[in-house]
Design an enzyme around this catalytic site. Structure first.
Site, PDB file in Angstrom:
ATOM      1  N   THR A  97       0.874  -1.169   0.000  1.00 38.03           N
ATOM      2  CA  THR A  97       0.000   0.000   0.000  1.00 38.03           C
ATOM      3  C   THR A  97       0.911   1.218   0.000  1.00 38.03           C
ATOM      4  OG1 THR A  97      -1.788  -1.133   1.156  1.00 38.03           O
ATOM      5  CG2 THR A  97      -1.787   1.267   1.249  1.00 38.03           C
ATOM      6  N   LYS A 172      -7.164   1.579  -3.288  1.00 37.39           N
ATOM      7  CA  LYS A 172      -6.828   1.167  -1.925  1.00 37.39           C
ATOM      8  C   LYS A 172      -6.989   2.332  -0.954  1.00 37.39           C
ATOM      9  CE  LYS A 172      -5.474  -1.387   1.490  1.00 37.39           C
ATOM     10  NZ  LYS A 172      -4.200  -2.106   1.595  1.00 37.39           N
ATOM     11  N   LYS A 240       0.030   5.325   8.438  1.00 36.46           N
ATOM     12  CA  LYS A 240       0.757   5.511   7.180  1.00 36.46           C
ATOM     13  C   LYS A 240      -0.206   5.582   6.011  1.00 36.46           C
ATOM     14  CE  LYS A 240       1.991   2.130   4.876  1.00 36.46           C
ATOM     15  NZ  LYS A 240       1.499   1.344   3.703  1.00 36.46           N
TER      16      LYS A 240
END
Length: 293
Positions: A97, A172, A240
């Protein structure tokens, strides 16, 4: 298509690489912790490399699943990185990701080598990786996707071509926006149920069977009620991911007020020492002062 490298054997990468090996693909693995790579080879066979470049050399497919843009750049573009060793017509598949900008950078680097690139972040957690039930969001040229989709099906229950390079990562980001909001909603519902004197377990069971149900509610409410968070997807990683979402939203001029607020909540969880707790620990933050009364 019968030889592959897999770079990054974390909670997700380890079982994903295992599914490829069980499907009959000859897999060479690289991991910064060599002991984990040795353990993988003992369990699944295949080979172990000392550098990402060594793993990628001679492989038709090179998979990467690491932590963030910095880690991704290190194992692909820096010294002994995988891109320098890509064979012509090989495909680099990034399951990290990461940012859409990093996907575009890797695509350009792969094209310079005569190779191809796909950004393919996943959702479903460690459980989904182990069970081969991940949702995979792919950004690539149509021909690259068609070539790779049967391979990704070894650990993906839903494999979708979202569009050109970068579209997988953008999808995502939308996924993580949904996940964060749902977890906060489940935490608030459990907290409210307790304050109202309800049997919270029964309440979550009946809510989970109706329109208020979600993967997070069904799979996390019991551990949330037990105040157990030493499992699952870490708060540090969600922070993150949400930082990536918010940075991209700023670039697009898109408003994400709820996401920004929940990101601040996760900062509080980190300050509580919960960086490695599961993301469902938003409930612990919510009850922190209440349960001390």
């Amino acid at each position: 298509m019968t030889t592959a490298a897999f770079i990054g054997l974390g909670n997700m990468g380890y079982p994903m690489a295992g599914h490829l090996a069980r499907a009959g693909i000859q897999v060479t693995v690289y991991n910064r912790s060599a002991d984990k790579a040795r353990r993988w080879v003992e369990e699944y066979g295949g080979g172990r490399a000392d550098t990402p470049a060594q793993a990628a050399r001679g492989a038709g497919l090179v998979f990467v699943c690491v932590g963030n843009d910095r880690d991704l750049r290190q194992v692909t573009l820096e010294q002994d990185g995988a891109v320098s060793a890509l064979e012509p017509d090989a495909v680099l598949v990034d399951h990290t990701t990461a940012s859409a900008t990093m996907a575009e950078t890797l695509d350009a680097a792969c094209r310079e080598q005569g190779a191809h690139f796909m950004d393919a972040p996943v959702s479903g957690g460690q459980q989904g990786a182990e069970n081969g039930q991940l949702s995979i969001m792919c950004g690539a040229a149509p021909a690259t996707f068609e070539r790779l989709s049967p391979v990704l099906a070894h650990y993906g229950k839903t494999v979708v071509h979202m569009g050109p390079v970068g579209q997988g990562q953008l999808t995502k980001m939308a996924n993580q926006i949904c996940v964060a909001s749902v977890i906060q909603g489940v935490a608030e519902a459990i907290s409210f149920a307790r304050d109202a004197g309800l049997d919270a377990e029964k309440a979550m069971q009946v809510i989970g069977a109706g329109a208020g149900g979600s993967w997070q509610l069904v799979n996390r409410h019991r551990t949330m009620l037990a105040d157990q968070y030493d499992h699952g997807f870490a708060v540090d990683w969600m922070r993150k991911d949400l930082d990536i979402c918010l940075a991209e939203a700023t670039r697009l001029g898109s408003s994400l007020p709820t996401t920004a607020l929940i990101n601040e909540f996760y900062k509080e969880v980190q300050a509580m020492g919960g960086g490695r707790w599961d993301t469902s620990s938003l409930l612990r933050r919510l009850r922190r002062d209440r349960d001390q009364d």
